[in-house]
Design a protein around this motif. Structure first.
Motif, PDB file in Angstrom:
ATOM      1  N   PRO A  39       0.828  -1.213   0.000  1.00 24.32           N
ATOM      2  CA  PRO A  39       0.000   0.000   0.000  1.00 24.32           C
ATOM      3  C   PRO A  39       0.862   1.262   0.000  1.00 24.32           C
ATOM      4  CG  PRO A  39      -0.830  -1.573   1.596  1.00 24.32           C
ATOM      5  CD  PRO A  39       0.506  -2.098   1.140  1.00 24.32           C
ATOM      6  N   VAL A  40       0.449   2.241  -0.787  1.00 26.35           N
ATOM      7  CA  VAL A  40       1.151   3.530  -0.846  1.00 26.35           C
ATOM      8  C   VAL A  40       0.142   4.651  -0.688  1.00 26.35           C
ATOM      9  CG1 VAL A  40       3.046   2.701  -2.281  1.00 26.35           C
ATOM     10  CG2 VAL A  40       0.978   3.557  -3.374  1.00 26.35           C
ATOM     11  N   GLU A  41       0.624   5.784  -0.217  1.00 22.59           N
ATOM     12  CA  GLU A  41      -0.227   6.953  -0.083  1.00 22.59           C
ATOM     13  C   GLU A  41      -0.489   7.561  -1.455  1.00 22.59           C
ATOM     14  OE1 GLU A  41      -1.694   7.939   2.657  1.00 22.59           O
ATOM     15  OE2 GLU A  41      -0.742   6.295   3.757  1.00 22.59           O
ATOM     16  N   LEU A  42      -1.655   8.141  -1.602  1.00 20.90           N
ATOM     17  CA  LEU A  42      -2.021   8.747  -2.881  1.00 20.90           C
ATOM     18  C   LEU A  42      -1.046   9.855  -3.271  1.00 20.90           C
ATOM     19  CD1 LEU A  42      -4.292   8.252  -4.921  1.00 20.90           C
ATOM     20  CD2 LEU A  42      -5.512  10.187  -3.902  1.00 20.90           C
ATOM     21  N   GLU A  43      -0.533  10.572  -2.271  1.00 22.44           N
ATOM     22  CA  GLU A  43       0.415  11.645  -2.545  1.00 22.44           C
ATOM     23  C   GLU A  43       1.703  11.112  -3.174  1.00 22.44           C
ATOM     24  OE1 GLU A  43      -1.169  11.153   0.250  1.00 22.44           O
ATOM     25  OE2 GLU A  43      -2.521  12.904   0.355  1.00 22.44           O
ATOM     26  N   GLU A  44       2.094   9.907  -2.778  1.00 22.05           N
ATOM     27  CA  GLU A  44       3.297   9.297  -3.352  1.00 22.05           C
ATOM     28  C   GLU A  44       3.084   8.955  -4.825  1.00 22.05           C
ATOM     29  OE1 GLU A  44       6.271   5.480  -2.492  1.00 22.05           O
ATOM     30  OE2 GLU A  44       4.674   5.987  -1.062  1.00 22.05           O
ATOM     31  N   VAL A  45       1.878   8.463  -5.143  1.00 21.36           N
ATOM     32  CA  VAL A  45       1.559   8.158  -6.539  1.00 21.36           C
ATOM     33  C   VAL A  45       1.506   9.442  -7.356  1.00 21.36           C
ATOM     34  CG1 VAL A  45      -0.154   7.158  -8.092  1.00 21.36           C
ATOM     35  CG2 VAL A  45       0.302   6.091  -5.866  1.00 21.36           C
ATOM     36  N   ALA A  46       0.860  10.468  -6.817  1.00 20.42           N
ATOM     37  CA  ALA A  46       0.772  11.748  -7.519  1.00 20.42           C
ATOM     38  C   ALA A  46       2.151  12.338  -7.752  1.00 20.42           C
ATOM     39  CB  ALA A  46      -0.095  12.728  -6.728  1.00 20.42           C
ATOM     40  N   ASN A  47       3.024  12.213  -6.778  1.00 18.01           N
ATOM     41  CA  ASN A  47       4.386  12.728  -6.924  1.00 18.01           C
ATOM     42  C   ASN A  47       5.141  11.988  -8.023  1.00 18.01           C
ATOM     43  OD1 ASN A  47       6.585  14.466  -5.893  1.00 18.01           O
ATOM     44  ND2 ASN A  47       7.540  12.517  -5.366  1.00 18.01           N
ATOM     45  N   ALA A  48       4.927  10.675  -8.103  1.00 18.14           N
ATOM     46  CA  ALA A  48       5.560   9.902  -9.175  1.00 18.14           C
ATOM     47  C   ALA A  48       5.074  10.368 -10.540  1.00 18.14           C
ATOM     48  CB  ALA A  48       5.267   8.416  -8.985  1.00 18.14           C
ATOM     49  N   LEU A  49       3.793  10.654 -10.644  1.00 21.85           N
ATOM     50  CA  LEU A  49       3.236  11.119 -11.914  1.00 21.85           C
ATOM     51  C   LEU A  49       3.743  12.518 -12.262  1.00 21.85           C
ATOM     52  CD1 LEU A  49      -0.377   9.750 -11.458  1.00 21.85           C
ATOM     53  CD2 LEU A  49       1.187   9.119 -13.287  1.00 21.85           C
ATOM     54  N   HIS A  50       3.911  13.355 -11.250  1.00 17.28           N
ATOM     55  CA  HIS A  50       4.436  14.699 -11.487  1.00 17.28           C
ATOM     56  C   HIS A  50       5.855  14.648 -12.048  1.00 17.28           C
ATOM     57  CE1 HIS A  50       1.286  17.365 -10.235  1.00 17.28           C
ATOM     58  NE2 HIS A  50       1.167  16.796  -9.050  1.00 17.28           N
ATOM     59  N   HIS A  51       6.592  13.589 -11.746  1.00 17.44           N
ATOM     60  CA  HIS A  51       7.959  13.447 -12.220  1.00 17.44           C
ATOM     61  C   HIS A  51       8.053  12.615 -13.509  1.00 17.44           C
ATOM     62  CE1 HIS A  51       8.752  14.762  -8.066  1.00 17.44           C
ATOM     63  NE2 HIS A  51       9.884  15.231  -8.548  1.00 17.44           N
ATOM     64  N   SER A  52       6.910  12.365 -14.132  1.00 14.75           N
ATOM     65  CA  SER A  52       6.891  11.607 -15.375  1.00 14.75           C
ATOM     66  C   SER A  52       6.814  12.566 -16.558  1.00 14.75           C
ATOM     67  CB  SER A  52       5.688  10.660 -15.397  1.00 14.75           C
ATOM     68  OG  SER A  52       5.734   9.750 -14.319  1.00 14.75           O
ATOM     69  N   ASP A  53       7.720  12.409 -17.510  1.00 24.83           N
ATOM     70  CA  ASP A  53       7.716  13.260 -18.688  1.00 24.83           C
ATOM     71  C   ASP A  53       6.451  13.042 -19.511  1.00 24.83           C
ATOM     72  OD1 ASP A  53      10.188  14.246 -17.993  1.00 24.83           O
ATOM     73  OD2 ASP A  53      11.299  12.822 -19.241  1.00 24.83           O
ATOM     74  N   ASN A  54       5.935  14.140 -20.055  1.00 23.58           N
ATOM     75  CA  ASN A  54       4.803  14.122 -20.985  1.00 23.58           C
ATOM     76  C   ASN A  54       3.484  13.738 -20.332  1.00 23.58           C
ATOM     77  OD1 ASN A  54       4.484  14.844 -23.796  1.00 23.58           O
ATOM     78  ND2 ASN A  54       3.717  12.779 -24.143  1.00 23.58           N
ATOM     79  N   ILE A  55       3.443  13.709 -18.987  1.00 24.18           N
ATOM     80  CA  ILE A  55       2.212  13.425 -18.261  1.00 24.18           C
ATOM     81  C   ILE A  55       1.630  14.720 -17.716  1.00 24.18           C
ATOM     82  CG2 ILE A  55       1.237  12.348 -16.186  1.00 24.18           C
ATOM     83  CD1 ILE A  55       1.745  10.301 -18.266  1.00 24.18           C
ATOM     84  N   VAL A  56       0.337  14.915 -17.938  1.00 21.37           N
ATOM     85  CA  VAL A  56      -0.388  16.031 -17.332  1.00 21.37           C
ATOM     86  C   VAL A  56      -1.345  15.441 -16.308  1.00 21.37           C
ATOM     87  CG1 VAL A  56      -1.961  17.962 -17.693  1.00 21.37           C
ATOM     88  CG2 VAL A  56      -0.206  17.446 -19.411  1.00 21.37           C
ATOM     89  N   LEU A  57      -1.099  15.731 -15.027  1.00 15.12           N
ATOM     90  CA  LEU A  57      -1.919  15.202 -13.943  1.00 15.12           C
ATOM     91  C   LEU A  57      -2.966  16.230 -13.545  1.00 15.12           C
ATOM     92  CD1 LEU A  57      -2.504  13.007 -11.800  1.00 15.12           C
ATOM     93  CD2 LEU A  57      -0.806  14.147 -10.334  1.00 15.12           C
TER      94      LEU A  57
END
Length: 337
Positions: free
Chosen positions: A255-273
């Motif tokens: 299990p991971v916190e939603l903030e950790e997932v969001a942070n991973a997406l924020h550091h992904s190139d070409n992704i708009v969260l």
């Protein structure tokens, strides 16, 4: 960088080839000559590039020795017939999925495994994934790297352009006929697509699974270098002209916190969260015609502590086919040729 390249484009002349030419021009790729090749699906005799008409040539009489790189943006039948010939004279980039199980052909998605392009010389072919695999893997790559993913379940909602211009024409024609109280005589999909949804893109195998579904699962595991990951999908055609949306459910190794997932997406190139858990992109205004992969409705699964749900969408033609092919070609040309 002084070298310019001779490029062949094989696909729908008035569809993905026109879009790819737009991307090439926008990215200012170093082109010497362009050879759009007719595969019998269009009567178009020329296409515009940089304000000038370029003649469309017949593939049957084409001299592949003129070409440095050939972009095969067509189906598996075209790939099977012409790539064995083309690859003897130029490097081939293929989106058909024909080489799905060929270990000698590197499968490359920019932003995922760029360096695998270096393996092109093993076969003189580079495979690129389907548009739906491209957007999915880009959306989950960082989460997979940082946390690990045990399972991915995807409900994919494909626009009619998943089968090309014939799909776009079918939706337009069926809609016009039905709105004028006329019957539909010829269907391009298994059922009427206007005002309907169809849970089948291509033919079923003996287990009731389509090639596009098998392909997404195999390509996702291969791109993320995780043969143990469980990937399950149902691909559905919806009455939209362009774009692909996916309801994605992932189960992480812990299990991971939603903030950790969001942070991973924020550091992904070409992704708009999307900015909030209840937000998501507008397919018409935000997605179609753009090159970003949009992620929205990011939320924890209420039934599984290690589960995450998200909504992923992108333009299947502009991003999934044209831009991905051009990005791979740029890396190939500017780094290895």
């Amino acid at each position: 960088m002084n070298k310019e390249y001779n490029i062949a484009l094989i696909g729908e002349i008035d569809g993905c080839i026109e879009t790819t030419l737009e991307v090439l021009l926008k990215r200012d790729f170093a082109i010497n000559n362009i050879f759009p090749l007719n595969i019998g699906e269009s009567e178009t005799t020329s296409v515009m590039y940089s304000g000038k008409p370029v003649d469309v040539l017949e593939i049957e009489s084409f001299d592949w020795q003129q070409v440095d790189i050939a972009l095969f943006l067509a189906d598996r039948d075209v790939a099977q017939q012409w790539i064995p010939i083309a690859k003897e004279h130029c490097v081939v980039i293929d989106i058909s999925g024909y080489y799905l199980e060929d270990a000698a052909v590197p499968l490359v998605q920019m932003g995922i495994n760029d360096d695998d392009i270096a393996r092109y010389s093993e076969s003189n072919i580079i495979a690129i994934p389907s548009p739906e695999t491209a957007q999915l893997t880009l959306a989950i790559k960082q989460i997979h790297q940082e946390v690990g993913i045990k399972r991915v379940t995807v409900a994919g909602y494909q626009s009619v352009s998943c089968i090309g211009k014939v799909g776009v024409s079918a939706l337009a024609s069926e809609t016009a006929l039905l709105l004028n109280a006329k019957g539909i005589e010829q269907k391009r999909f298994k059922q009427q697509i206007a005002f309907n949804i169809v849970p089948q893109i291509d033919e079923f195998n003996e287990d009731g699974i389509t090639f596009s579904e098998l392909r997404l699962a195999a390509e996702t595991r291969r791109l993320l270098n995780d043969p143990e990951m469980v990937v399950s999908t149902t691909q559905v055609v919806v009455p939209m002209f362009y774009g692909c949306s996916q309801a994605v459910h992932i189960v992480t190794h812990y299990p991971v916190e939603l903030e950790e997932v969001a942070n991973a997406l924020h550091h992904s190139d070409n992704i708009v969260l999307a900015e909030s858990v209840g937000d998501y992109a507008n397919m018409i205004d935000d997605v179609v015609g753009n090159v970003e992969v949009h992620v929205g409705r990011l939320r924890k699964d209420t039934c599984d502590a290690a589960g995450i749900n998200m909504w992923v969408c992108a333009d299947n033609v502009h991003y999934g086919i044209a831009t991905n092919a051009v990005l791979v070609m740029e890396k190939l040309a500017y780094t290895y040729l």
